[in-house]
Structures are given as C-alpha cells and as structure tokens.
Design a protein around this motif. Structure first.
Motif, mmCIF file in Angstrom:
data_model
loop_
_atom_site.group_PDB
_atom_site.id
_atom_site.type_symbol
_atom_site.label_atom_id
_atom_site.label_comp_id
_atom_site.label_asym_id
_atom_site.label_seq_id
_atom_site.Cartn_x
_atom_site.Cartn_y
_atom_site.Cartn_z
ATOM 1 N N ASN A 7 -29.898 3.125 -2.749
ATOM 2 C CA ASN A 7 -30.423 1.819 -2.384
ATOM 3 C C ASN A 7 -31.546 2.031 -1.374
ATOM 4 O O ASN A 7 -31.369 2.746 -0.398
ATOM 5 N N SER A 8 -32.683 1.404 -1.623
ATOM 6 C CA SER A 8 -33.835 1.659 -0.746
ATOM 7 C C SER A 8 -33.699 0.983 0.608
ATOM 8 O O SER A 8 -34.372 1.347 1.575
ATOM 9 N N GLY A 9 -32.810 -0.029 0.661
ATOM 10 C CA GLY A 9 -32.644 -0.763 1.904
ATOM 11 C C GLY A 9 -33.733 -1.825 2.029
ATOM 12 O O GLY A 9 -34.232 -2.296 1.011
ATOM 13 N N PRO A 10 -34.094 -2.201 3.259
ATOM 14 C CA PRO A 10 -33.616 -1.581 4.488
ATOM 15 C C PRO A 10 -32.185 -1.986 4.836
ATOM 16 O O PRO A 10 -31.756 -3.081 4.515
ATOM 17 N N LEU A 11 -31.504 -1.052 5.492
ATOM 18 C CA LEU A 11 -30.168 -1.288 5.978
ATOM 19 C C LEU A 11 -30.250 -1.418 7.495
ATOM 20 O O LEU A 11 -30.815 -0.536 8.149
ATOM 21 N N SER A 12 -29.748 -2.508 8.014
ATOM 22 C CA SER A 12 -29.769 -2.721 9.460
ATOM 23 C C SER A 12 -28.349 -2.811 9.974
ATOM 24 O O SER A 12 -27.531 -3.537 9.398
ATOM 25 N N VAL A 13 -28.058 -2.075 11.035
ATOM 26 C CA VAL A 13 -26.748 -2.139 11.672
ATOM 27 C C VAL A 13 -26.946 -2.233 13.174
ATOM 28 O O VAL A 13 -27.940 -1.727 13.712
ATOM 29 N N PRO A 14 -26.031 -2.877 13.886
ATOM 30 C CA PRO A 14 -26.143 -2.913 15.349
ATOM 31 C C PRO A 14 -25.725 -1.581 15.950
ATOM 32 O O PRO A 14 -24.957 -0.806 15.356
ATOM 33 N N ALA A 17 -22.240 0.574 15.604
ATOM 34 C CA ALA A 17 -21.542 0.292 14.344
ATOM 35 C C ALA A 17 -21.564 1.513 13.433
ATOM 36 O O ALA A 17 -22.203 2.530 13.727
ATOM 37 N N ILE A 18 -20.864 1.395 12.310
ATOM 38 C CA ILE A 18 -20.872 2.450 11.292
ATOM 39 C C ILE A 18 -21.912 2.093 10.236
ATOM 40 O O ILE A 18 -21.927 0.990 9.701
ATOM 41 N N ALA A 19 -22.779 3.054 9.943
ATOM 42 C CA ALA A 19 -23.741 2.889 8.854
ATOM 43 C C ALA A 19 -23.229 3.657 7.649
ATOM 44 O O ALA A 19 -22.784 4.803 7.769
ATOM 45 N N SER A 20 -23.288 3.026 6.488
ATOM 46 C CA SER A 20 -22.790 3.639 5.256
ATOM 47 C C SER A 20 -23.922 3.733 4.248
ATOM 48 O O SER A 20 -24.523 2.728 3.880
ATOM 49 N N LEU A 21 -24.208 4.949 3.807
ATOM 50 C CA LEU A 21 -25.322 5.204 2.895
ATOM 51 C C LEU A 21 -24.752 5.819 1.618
ATOM 52 O O LEU A 21 -23.896 6.698 1.680
ATOM 53 N N ALA A 85 -34.170 5.840 10.657
ATOM 54 C CA ALA A 85 -34.960 6.782 9.855
ATOM 55 C C ALA A 85 -34.681 6.481 8.390
ATOM 56 O O ALA A 85 -33.891 5.582 8.066
ATOM 57 N N THR A 86 -35.309 7.245 7.526
ATOM 58 C CA THR A 86 -34.977 7.192 6.101
ATOM 59 C C THR A 86 -34.059 8.355 5.774
ATOM 60 O O THR A 86 -34.327 9.496 6.162
ATOM 61 N N TYR A 87 -32.972 8.061 5.081
ATOM 62 C CA TYR A 87 -31.979 9.078 4.743
ATOM 63 C C TYR A 87 -32.099 9.420 3.261
ATOM 64 O O TYR A 87 -32.023 8.546 2.409
ATOM 65 N N LEU A 88 -32.280 10.701 3.009
ATOM 66 C CA LEU A 88 -32.519 11.190 1.663
ATOM 67 C C LEU A 88 -31.298 11.936 1.142
ATOM 68 O O LEU A 88 -30.759 12.804 1.826
ATOM 69 N N GLY A 104 -34.468 7.512 -1.060
ATOM 70 C CA GLY A 104 -34.154 7.338 0.345
ATOM 71 C C GLY A 104 -33.731 5.921 0.687
ATOM 72 O O GLY A 104 -34.143 4.962 0.028
ATOM 73 N N THR A 105 -32.899 5.820 1.727
ATOM 74 C CA THR A 105 -32.480 4.525 2.268
ATOM 75 C C THR A 105 -32.993 4.421 3.685
ATOM 76 O O THR A 105 -32.737 5.313 4.512
ATOM 77 N N SER A 106 -33.727 3.358 3.958
ATOM 78 C CA SER A 106 -34.259 3.131 5.293
ATOM 79 C C SER A 106 -33.189 2.475 6.157
ATOM 80 O O SER A 106 -32.659 1.416 5.808
ATOM 81 N N LEU A 107 -32.872 3.111 7.271
ATOM 82 C CA LEU A 107 -31.853 2.614 8.202
ATOM 83 C C LEU A 107 -32.515 2.210 9.511
ATOM 84 O O LEU A 107 -33.302 2.986 10.074
ATOM 85 N N THR A 108 -32.181 1.021 9.978
ATOM 86 C CA THR A 108 -32.611 0.573 11.302
ATOM 87 C C THR A 108 -31.369 0.262 12.112
ATOM 88 O O THR A 108 -30.507 -0.512 11.672
#
Lengths: 111, 114
Positions: A7-14, A17-21, A85-88, A104-108
């Motif tokens: 998933n390209s995202g963007p994925l935003s988490v506070p 928190a746990i980020a799941s990619l 960052a972007t996670y590949l 890649g998935t962009s995480l903020t």
C-alpha cells in the motif's frame, strides 16, 4: 509476473503508536524477505531480513512472514517522528540472485 | 563502520553520450548489484555480479548496459549511449552471500540525461 505489492499510503500514526506495514509477493518460491527504510533523497537502508515463517524481533521492529499467504509485514512499536520515511519491501524471488522491491509505503509519525 | 561508496554523486550528460558510474563495495563482500530508481518510482533491479561475472540481469539491463570489476575494489556500470529515460538515481549495493543476502546500498549517483 514477478510482483511485490505494498500500500503506497500515506500512513499516519501518532507518536508512540504501533505502525503496521504490509507486503504481498507473487512468487511462492521466494525465500528471502527484507524491509528497507528510505528517507527522501537518500538510499535504502536495511532494517530487517526474515527467511522463516513467524516473527522476528529487533528492538522496536518486528517482521512477520507467512509464506502460505505470501505475506510479509513490519510492525514498528513506539513510533517516533524519526521513523517518518518510506518503507520498502524487497523479495529475493526464485533461487537466483535477483531482488524485487515494492513501491514502498510512506509513513508519517505525528508528534 | 564499512560502507558502500559511489562516485560521482551527480552526473549530467547529453543524450547519446557514454557514462560510467563507479562504486566501491564493502571490502569483504562478494556479491554486487546495481539498481535504479526513477524519481517517484520504485527501486528496480538491474544486475547482480559474482565471481567476476553477471549472475542475474533484468529486462532493463539491455545491450546498452555493462558492468565490470576492473580491479579488486571498484565495480562500474557503463551506459553506452544514454537516453532521456535513463535519467534516474543509480544505486550500487553489496552483500556477503547469495540467497539470504542482506544488501547494503551506497548513497547513489543521480544521472541526468539532457
């Protein structure tokens, strides 16, 4: 067709928190799986590798592999703004020396 | 900590010209790779190299591309006649073993073809 899907995202988490990619791959014979982090304008940086079904933990990072479902994931616990960052996801398909990357998935991580 | 280095960091060339991108892999690594990343797109495998020969190459790696390990430390990618669509970031990577191969990337060379 050799595919690695993310998933390209963007994925935003506070923060905290746990980020799941997540990542899926097309070749059932794939043996080696990698997660890289790429900051904007920089090269990929290896975070983790996983080769066997199950979980592999390294600090705040946990990689999970399910070969039957052709699925690999990365969990980031206690997310920090510096994790933004972007996670590949990368897969070594077949038995050769050829590696395929997902988009890649962009995480903020929001402070 | 040992790292992969690449030169130059940025190369500008005219269409049709030859370019050589240079890499110094980590010294005890035996497997070497070139990847490219067009702006905003995914990292794409070009070629892998072991024991002084190509072990795998992708469809992108056509006759315009060649690789060489001219001495014990350098690993080069040559593009014979550059096209506009060759504009990309080119990454060199190295690793210690084939199948379960953790690869370490260099900082990249940004190639701009005008």
């Amino acid at each position: 067709q050799k595919e690695v899907e993310q998933n390209s995202g963007p994925l935003s988490v506070p923060e905290g928190a746990i980020a799941s990619l997540n990542c899926t791959y097309s070749d059932r014979g794939s043996q080696s799986f990698f997660w890289y982090r790429q900051y904007s304008g920089k090269s990929p940086e290896l975070i983790m590798s996983i080769y066997s079904n199950g979980d592999k933990e390294d600090g705040r990072f946990t990689a999970q592999l399910n070969k039957a479902s052709q699925y690999v994931s990365l969990l980031i616990r206690d997310s920090q703004p510096s994790d933004s960052a972007t996670y590949l996801c990368a897969v070594n398909m077949f038995t050769g020396n050829q590696f395929y990357f997902g988009t890649g998935t962009s995480l903020t991580v929001i402070p | 900590e040992p790292e992969v280095t690449q030169t130059p960091s940025h190369q500008v060339t005219q269409m049709g010209q030859e370019v050589i991108l240079r890499c110094v892999p980590i010294s005890n690594h035996l497997y070497f790779y070139w990847y490219r990343q067009i702006l905003g797109q995914k990292v794409e495998f070009l070629v892998s190299f072991y024991n002084n020969e190509i072990s795998e190459k992708s469809e992108i790696f056509d006759d315009q591309f060649s690789v060489e390990r001219p001495d014990g430390s350098n690993f080069t990618l040559k593009i014979r006649s550059t096209k506009l669509e060759d504009s990309a970031m080119y990454f060199c990577a190295s690793g210690t073993e084939a199948q379960h191969n953790e690869q370490f990337f260099g900082p990249g060379t940004r190639l701009t073809v005008l």
